[in-house]
Design a protein around this motif. Structure first.
Motif, PDB file in Angstrom:
ATOM      1  N   TRP A 102       0.693  -1.066  -0.093  1.00  0.00           N
ATOM      2  CA  TRP A 102      -0.093   0.014   0.070  1.00  0.00           C
ATOM      3  C   TRP A 102       1.083   1.227   0.096  1.00  0.00           C
ATOM      4  O   TRP A 102       0.770   2.178  -0.899  1.00  0.00           O
ATOM      5  CB  TRP A 102      -0.892  -0.062   1.146  1.00  0.00           C
ATOM      6  CG  TRP A 102      -2.032   1.045   1.708  1.00  0.00           C
ATOM      7  CD1 TRP A 102      -2.358   2.010   0.532  1.00  0.00           C
ATOM      8  CD2 TRP A 102      -2.393   1.181   2.552  1.00  0.00           C
ATOM      9  NE1 TRP A 102      -3.178   2.908   1.171  1.00  0.00           N
ATOM     10  CE2 TRP A 102      -3.288   2.579   2.439  1.00  0.00           C
ATOM     11  CE3 TRP A 102      -2.551   1.032   4.005  1.00  0.00           C
ATOM     12  CZ2 TRP A 102      -4.098   3.121   3.581  1.00  0.00           C
ATOM     13  CZ3 TRP A 102      -3.300   1.673   4.882  1.00  0.00           C
ATOM     14  CH2 TRP A 102      -3.993   2.509   4.619  1.00  0.00           C
ATOM     15  N   LEU A 103       1.999   1.326   0.916  1.00  0.00           N
ATOM     16  CA  LEU A 103       2.523   2.467   1.014  1.00  0.00           C
ATOM     17  C   LEU A 103       4.023   2.305   0.185  1.00  0.00           C
ATOM     18  O   LEU A 103       4.958   3.360   0.354  1.00  0.00           O
ATOM     19  CB  LEU A 103       2.922   2.984   2.586  1.00  0.00           C
ATOM     20  CG  LEU A 103       1.593   3.525   3.071  1.00  0.00           C
ATOM     21  CD1 LEU A 103       1.949   3.659   4.703  1.00  0.00           C
ATOM     22  CD2 LEU A 103       1.312   4.595   2.582  1.00  0.00           C
ATOM     23  N   SER A 104       4.266   1.398  -0.442  1.00  0.00           N
ATOM     24  CA  SER A 104       5.589   1.223  -1.250  1.00  0.00           C
ATOM     25  C   SER A 104       6.679   1.143  -0.440  1.00  0.00           C
ATOM     26  O   SER A 104       7.740   1.801  -0.683  1.00  0.00           O
ATOM     27  CB  SER A 104       5.687   2.160  -2.427  1.00  0.00           C
ATOM     28  OG  SER A 104       4.528   1.978  -3.351  1.00  0.00           O
ATOM     29  N   LEU A 105       6.521   0.639   0.749  1.00  0.00           N
ATOM     30  CA  LEU A 105       7.809   0.716   1.785  1.00  0.00           C
ATOM     31  C   LEU A 105       8.978  -0.130   1.305  1.00  0.00           C
ATOM     32  O   LEU A 105       8.636  -0.984   0.580  1.00  0.00           O
ATOM     33  CB  LEU A 105       7.334   0.288   2.916  1.00  0.00           C
ATOM     34  CG  LEU A 105       6.127   0.919   3.564  1.00  0.00           C
ATOM     35  CD1 LEU A 105       5.506   0.099   4.953  1.00  0.00           C
ATOM     36  CD2 LEU A 105       6.580   2.384   4.142  1.00  0.00           C
ATOM     37  N   SER A 106      10.283   0.366   1.576  1.00  0.00           N
ATOM     38  CA  SER A 106      11.395  -0.597   1.473  1.00  0.00           C
ATOM     39  C   SER A 106      11.466  -1.918   2.226  1.00  0.00           C
ATOM     40  O   SER A 106      10.192  -1.977   3.062  1.00  0.00           O
ATOM     41  CB  SER A 106      12.604   0.394   1.430  1.00  0.00           C
ATOM     42  OG  SER A 106      12.588   0.498   2.893  1.00  0.00           O
ATOM     43  N   VAL A 107      12.278  -2.696   1.971  1.00  0.00           N
ATOM     44  CA  VAL A 107      12.392  -3.882   2.782  1.00  0.00           C
ATOM     45  C   VAL A 107      12.545  -3.205   4.517  1.00  0.00           C
ATOM     46  O   VAL A 107      11.746  -3.939   5.302  1.00  0.00           O
ATOM     47  CB  VAL A 107      13.351  -4.690   2.650  1.00  0.00           C
ATOM     48  CG1 VAL A 107      13.757  -5.950   3.433  1.00  0.00           C
ATOM     49  CG2 VAL A 107      13.180  -5.353   1.077  1.00  0.00           C
ATOM     50  N   VAL A 108      13.268  -2.568   4.616  1.00  0.00           N
ATOM     51  CA  VAL A 108      13.418  -1.966   6.052  1.00  0.00           C
ATOM     52  C   VAL A 108      12.299  -1.206   6.385  1.00  0.00           C
ATOM     53  O   VAL A 108      11.700  -1.474   7.632  1.00  0.00           O
ATOM     54  CB  VAL A 108      14.556  -1.097   6.016  1.00  0.00           C
ATOM     55  CG1 VAL A 108      14.812  -0.080   7.243  1.00  0.00           C
ATOM     56  CG2 VAL A 108      15.928  -1.469   5.775  1.00  0.00           C
ATOM     57  N   GLY A 109      11.481  -0.544   5.734  1.00  0.00           N
ATOM     58  CA  GLY A 109      10.185   0.011   5.983  1.00  0.00           C
ATOM     59  C   GLY A 109       9.404  -1.067   6.340  1.00  0.00           C
ATOM     60  O   GLY A 109       8.478  -0.673   7.146  1.00  0.00           O
ATOM     61  N   GLY A 110       9.179  -2.090   5.677  1.00  0.00           N
ATOM     62  CA  GLY A 110       8.328  -3.035   5.948  1.00  0.00           C
ATOM     63  C   GLY A 110       8.510  -3.827   7.133  1.00  0.00           C
ATOM     64  O   GLY A 110       7.842  -4.087   8.002  1.00  0.00           O
TER      65      GLY A 110
END
Length: 134
Positions: A102-110
């Motif tokens: 949904w928010l196109s997070l990076s792996v770190v963001g996920g």
């Protein structure tokens, strides 16, 4: 003679535990919100969360932290239940955002979003337990 921990009284008193759980939630949420607002640029690079989303989420978290702190001053059952439910909704939506992209997070963001969801769900669980003891 039995030794008692200073924390044993805290965990036995549901109202004290509830206030602590709410205030800890408010402080952590406020710090998180401040970071999202103040560090939106660097967080975009790290988490993949664009600056606009970061600032909106940060502002929401700051307002929510203030509301949770206000609830902690005089915890009322309906208000505490609303905090618990909001925390659970936040936790679920955080995981949904990661799973759906949904928010196109990076792996770190996920990873950050899932860890954050776990912490918020932990606050909800602690608040629920304390409310039942109170």
């Amino acid at each position: 003679m039995t030794a008692t921990s200073p924390l044993s009284g805290l965990f036995a008193d549901g109202q004290r535990l509830l206030r602590l759980a709410l205030r800890l939630d408010a402080v952590v949420t406020g710090a998180n919100g401040l970071a999202y607002v103040a560090l939106a640029g660097p967080l975009e690079d790290l988490l993949g969360l664009d600056v606009a989303h970061s600032r909106v989420i940060g502002a929401f978290l700051l307002a929510y932290a203030a509301a949770v702190w206000a609830v902690s001053v005089r915890p009322r059952r309906m208000a505490v239940t609303a905090v618990i439910e909001a925390n659970l909704v936040w936790s679920v939506l955080s995981v949904v955002a990661v799973v759906t992209g949904w928010l196109s997070l990076s792996v770190v963001g996920g990873v950050w979003a899932v860890l954050q969801a776990m912490v918020v769900a932990g606050f909800a669980g602690l608040q629920y337990t304390a409310q039942r003891r109170g």
